[in-house]
Motif scaffolding. Structure first.
Motif, PDB file in Angstrom:
ATOM      1  N   UNK A 205       5.602  39.038  48.365  1.00 43.13           N
ATOM      2  CA  UNK A 205       6.466  39.329  49.517  1.00 43.13           C
ATOM      3  C   UNK A 205       6.802  40.813  49.585  1.00 43.13           C
ATOM      4  N   UNK A 206       7.123  41.404  48.418  1.00 46.28           N
ATOM      5  CA  UNK A 206       7.449  42.832  48.394  1.00 46.28           C
ATOM      6  C   UNK A 206       6.215  43.666  48.753  1.00 46.28           C
ATOM      7  N   UNK A 207       5.064  43.186  48.323  1.00 47.75           N
ATOM      8  CA  UNK A 207       3.831  43.882  48.655  1.00 47.75           C
ATOM      9  C   UNK A 207       3.556  43.880  50.143  1.00 47.75           C
ATOM     10  N   UNK A 208       3.769  42.754  50.799  1.00 51.24           N
ATOM     11  CA  UNK A 208       3.555  42.691  52.240  1.00 51.24           C
ATOM     12  C   UNK A 208       4.610  43.498  52.988  1.00 51.24           C
ATOM     13  N   UNK A 209       5.785  43.624  52.388  1.00 49.47           N
ATOM     14  CA  UNK A 209       6.793  44.501  52.989  1.00 49.47           C
ATOM     15  C   UNK A 209       6.291  45.936  53.006  1.00 49.47           C
ATOM     16  N   UNK A 210       5.686  46.363  51.893  1.00 49.64           N
ATOM     17  CA  UNK A 210       5.115  47.704  51.830  1.00 49.64           C
ATOM     18  C   UNK A 210       3.951  47.858  52.814  1.00 49.64           C
ATOM     19  N   UNK A 211       3.139  46.821  52.920  1.00 47.11           N
ATOM     20  CA  UNK A 211       1.961  46.870  53.791  1.00 47.11           C
ATOM     21  C   UNK A 211       2.339  46.947  55.258  1.00 47.11           C
ATOM     22  N   UNK A 212       3.347  46.180  55.655  1.00 47.07           N
ATOM     23  CA  UNK A 212       3.698  46.060  57.074  1.00 47.07           C
ATOM     24  C   UNK A 212       4.779  47.046  57.508  1.00 47.07           C
ATOM     25  N   UNK A 213       5.747  47.306  56.636  1.00 50.86           N
ATOM     26  CA  UNK A 213       6.883  48.152  57.008  1.00 50.86           C
ATOM     27  C   UNK A 213       6.864  49.517  56.325  1.00 50.86           C
ATOM     28  N   UNK A 214       6.002  49.671  55.348  1.00 48.28           N
ATOM     29  CA  UNK A 214       5.941  50.935  54.629  1.00 48.28           C
ATOM     30  C   UNK A 214       6.816  50.938  53.389  1.00 48.28           C
ATOM     31  N   UNK A 215       6.703  51.994  52.612  1.00 47.95           N
ATOM     32  CA  UNK A 215       7.477  52.104  51.372  1.00 47.95           C
ATOM     33  C   UNK A 215       8.868  52.643  51.666  1.00 47.95           C
ATOM     34  N   UNK A 216       9.830  52.358  50.787  1.00 48.78           N
ATOM     35  CA  UNK A 216      11.182  52.892  50.966  1.00 48.78           C
ATOM     36  C   UNK A 216      11.285  54.264  50.310  1.00 48.78           C
ATOM     37  N   UNK A 217      12.473  54.832  50.305  1.00 48.55           N
ATOM     38  CA  UNK A 217      12.663  56.205  49.822  1.00 48.55           C
ATOM     39  C   UNK A 217      12.305  56.347  48.341  1.00 48.55           C
ATOM     40  N   UNK A 218      12.713  55.382  47.527  1.00 45.18           N
ATOM     41  CA  UNK A 218      12.431  55.455  46.091  1.00 45.18           C
ATOM     42  C   UNK A 218      10.936  55.347  45.828  1.00 45.18           C
ATOM     43  N   UNK A 219      10.276  54.455  46.546  1.00 38.53           N
ATOM     44  CA  UNK A 219       8.831  54.295  46.376  1.00 38.53           C
ATOM     45  C   UNK A 219       8.077  55.511  46.904  1.00 38.53           C
ATOM     46  N   UNK A 220       8.583  56.098  47.984  1.00 38.52           N
ATOM     47  CA  UNK A 220       7.973  57.312  48.537  1.00 38.52           C
ATOM     48  C   UNK A 220       8.064  58.446  47.526  1.00 38.52           C
ATOM     49  N   UNK A 221       9.198  58.582  46.876  1.00 37.81           N
ATOM     50  CA  UNK A 221       9.365  59.611  45.851  1.00 37.81           C
ATOM     51  C   UNK A 221       8.409  59.376  44.690  1.00 37.81           C
ATOM     52  N   UNK A 222       8.254  58.110  44.290  1.00 35.31           N
ATOM     53  CA  UNK A 222       7.338  57.766  43.199  1.00 35.31           C
ATOM     54  C   UNK A 222       5.907  58.115  43.580  1.00 35.31           C
ATOM     55  N   UNK A 223       5.540  57.849  44.828  1.00 33.66           N
ATOM     56  CA  UNK A 223       4.178  58.126  45.281  1.00 33.66           C
ATOM     57  C   UNK A 223       3.878  59.615  45.343  1.00 33.66           C
ATOM     58  N   UNK A 224       4.764  60.373  45.977  1.00 33.88           N
ATOM     59  CA  UNK A 224       4.452  61.759  46.297  1.00 33.88           C
ATOM     60  C   UNK A 224       5.059  62.768  45.328  1.00 33.88           C
ATOM     61  N   UNK A 225       6.316  62.600  44.956  1.00 34.08           N
ATOM     62  CA  UNK A 225       6.937  63.566  44.049  1.00 34.08           C
ATOM     63  C   UNK A 225       6.453  63.396  42.614  1.00 34.08           C
ATOM     64  N   UNK A 226       6.097  62.154  42.235  1.00 40.02           N
ATOM     65  CA  UNK A 226       5.623  61.901  40.878  1.00 40.02           C
ATOM     66  C   UNK A 226       4.104  61.793  40.812  1.00 40.02           C
ATOM     67  N   UNK A 227       3.455  62.189  41.921  1.00 42.47           N
ATOM     68  CA  UNK A 227       1.989  62.332  41.955  1.00 42.47           C
ATOM     69  C   UNK A 227       1.216  61.047  41.665  1.00 42.47           C
ATOM     70  N   UNK A 228       1.649  59.955  42.297  1.00 41.43           N
ATOM     71  CA  UNK A 228       0.886  58.710  42.204  1.00 41.43           C
ATOM     72  C   UNK A 228       0.104  58.434  43.489  1.00 41.43           C
ATOM     73  N   UNK A 229       0.176  59.360  44.443  1.00 42.00           N
ATOM     74  CA  UNK A 229      -0.460  59.120  45.732  1.00 42.00           C
ATOM     75  C   UNK A 229      -1.981  59.210  45.663  1.00 42.00           C
ATOM     76  N   UNK A 230      -2.518  59.973  44.705  1.00 43.11           N
ATOM     77  CA  UNK A 230      -3.963  60.153  44.647  1.00 43.11           C
ATOM     78  C   UNK A 230      -4.699  58.845  44.394  1.00 43.11           C
ATOM     79  N   UNK A 231      -4.095  57.964  43.593  1.00 40.15           N
ATOM     80  CA  UNK A 231      -4.746  56.686  43.333  1.00 40.15           C
ATOM     81  C   UNK A 231      -4.206  55.554  44.204  1.00 40.15           C
TER      82      UNK A 231
END
Length: 480
Positions: A191-217
């Motif tokens: 359910x949380x995965x489909x939330x990310x897929x359909x509505x996008x990531x929240x602020x904490x997840x966005x920080x994890x992706x981009x500020x902590x350099x997990x976006x490349x994978x």
């Protein structure tokens, strides 16, 4: 005075209804408020959480096996929680497992039959942990602190959890509790995965992706590889694939119709969760797990149909462009490309490890590769060469001898587990055993491509699933 009145006086919650109890609660609340103002928000929250901690400790004292369930639950949640609140969440697993074992030893009201732990799986777990302790002496290691952090997921959790399964969770109802926890938390992950897929990531997840350099994978060609509240998309995909396989097998098993329909729906949901993760390596879970299931059925018609279906899927992915418009299918298709750059890099890394470990039969030391290696010795070759595979990680850190012990254990589980499944005659026992066995085999083989076996929650699931598999034959016989 009647019994009910006596019982009422002895109840702790009733005591709080008295004037003194109310005064205590008010005073406690005021103290927490003062601490928030004078010391800080975190100090106040810690004080407010003290009654919860005391209550939890009391519960674990009475029922130590609850610590095993809490460890499993935290295995699912620690990665997600760490994105919102910075805290050593991983240590909660250690704490729950350790307290469960400690309280079971010192609480005289809990009777323990240690003979139940005299079995091959417990012995393997102790031998493996003994080898990891020996690794402290490895002169190439990063020190005791790095060893402590790294060895927990490799063998410590296994050493603690396996004996406690045999001691406290031997009954059929305990297996169903295990299965229900897996399904509920995996559904929450979907359910949380489909939330990310359909509505996008929240602020904490966005920080994890981009500020902590997990976006490349996790962001490929502008498309998100869904990771839910798991450590990464690879772990999410493998876990969802495992649950799709497990529930899918139960859906075609000789169980009551309602259960089969329910498991069938769950299998579809989990397969969709696997698909949105975009994880290629997780294809090994249904592939090798499915083969293991087909072999244990000993039904040549089913075996033939199953292999035909697998060959058809392989041909579609390898030699056609069907469903090429679906991003997830395109990504899975690249897993079968021998010229895939990702595969080439992995092979190059293995050559690098091979040269470095040529004169190190005991490896580079536990805690020298991957995340912990980067934390404690970031400039080393071990830290800067990606292990990718779980087996490469074991080889790199514990050497040829460590890899031999670990693979021997997993090979034993595969061999004995298959024999257990084929030897069962009860349709119900056989159905659950084969579903669990196929899931274990799928995870083991998928760990060649990714570090699936040792990451949470799969690592904790495997620590429980393996002893549960070998306890299924000991369930009471069904009434005819």
């Amino acid at each position: 005075m009647s019994y009910s009145q006596t019982n009422r006086i002895k109840t702790g919650a009733i005591k709080l209804e008295s004037g003194l109890g109310i005064l205590f609660l008010v005073g406690f609340g005021l103290l927490a408020a003062v601490m928030i103002v004078k010391v800080g928000l975190m100090a106040g929250f810690l004080l407010l959480g003290l009654p919860f901690v005391i209550g939890l400790l009391s519960y674990l004292w009475i029922d130590p096996k609850a610590g095993i369930w809490l460890s499993l639950i935290m295995g699912f949640l620690i990665s997600g929680l760490s994105r919102y609140i910075v805290a050593p969440w991983g240590l909660t697993i250690d704490i729950f497992l350790f307290l469960s074992l400690l309280f079971s030893l010192i609480n005289s009201s809990i009777k323990i039959d240690w003979k139940r732990t005299k079995n091959d799986i417990t012995i393997f777990s102790l031998v493996w942990m003994g080898y990891l302790i020996f690794e402290i002496l490895n002169p190439h290691g990063n020190g005791l602190v790095a060893w402590f952090y790294a060895m927990r997921g490799i063998g410590f959790y296994q050493m603690l959890s396996v004996p406690m399964i045999y001691l406290f969770l031997r009954e059929e109802k305990h297996f169903y509790t295990f299965l229900n926890i897996l399904i509920i938390l995996s559904l929450a992950g979907t359910a949380w995965g489909f939330k990310q897929q359909l509505l996008g990531v929240d602020a904490a997840e966005y920080r994890w992706l981009w500020d902590e350099n997990h976006h490349e994978e996790h962001v490929l060609h502008g498309v998100l590889r869904v990771f839910s509240f798991y450590s990464d998309a690879g772990q999410f995909g493998a876990s969802q694939a495992m649950m799709a396989l497990l529930t899918g097998i139960l859906a075609v098993s000789p169980l009551p119709t309602f259960k089969r329909i329910l498991f069938g729906i769950l299998a579809i949901v989990f397969f969709l969760g696997f698909a949105i993760s975009g994880t290629r390596g997780a294809l090994a879970v249904p592939l090798f797990g499915g083969i293991a299931y087909l072999i244990t059925t000993k039904n040549f018609k089913v075996l033939g149909v199953g292999f035909s279906a697998m060959i058809l899927v392989f041909v579609i992915l390898k030699y056609t462009f069907l469903f090429q418009g679906v991003e997830q299918v395109r990504r899975m298709r690249t897993a079968l490309d021998p010229n895939n750059r990702s595969l080439e890099v992995r092979l190059e890394n293995q050559i690098t490890f091979g040269k470095y470990l040529a004169d190190k039969p005991f490896g580079g030391g536990v805690g020298t590769a991957g995340f912990w290696g980067a934390r404690f010795n970031p400039d080393s070759l071990m830290a800067n060469t990606a292990t990718d595979s779980w087996f490469v990680k074991i080889w790199a850190e514990t050497g040829f001898f460590g890899l031999l012990i670990h693979i021997s254990f997993l090979g034993y589980v595969i061999g004995k587990g298959g024999a257990v499944c084929m030897g069962l005659t009860s349709p119900k026992k056989k159905s659950y055993a084969m579903a669990l066995y196929a899931s274990i085999v799928g995870v083991i083989f998928s760990s060649y491509g990714n570090q699936v076996f040792g990451q949470m929650p799969t690592g904790m699931i495997m620590n429980l699933a393996i002893p549960f598999l070998f306890l299924i034959p000991h369930w009471p016989e069904e009434k005819k």
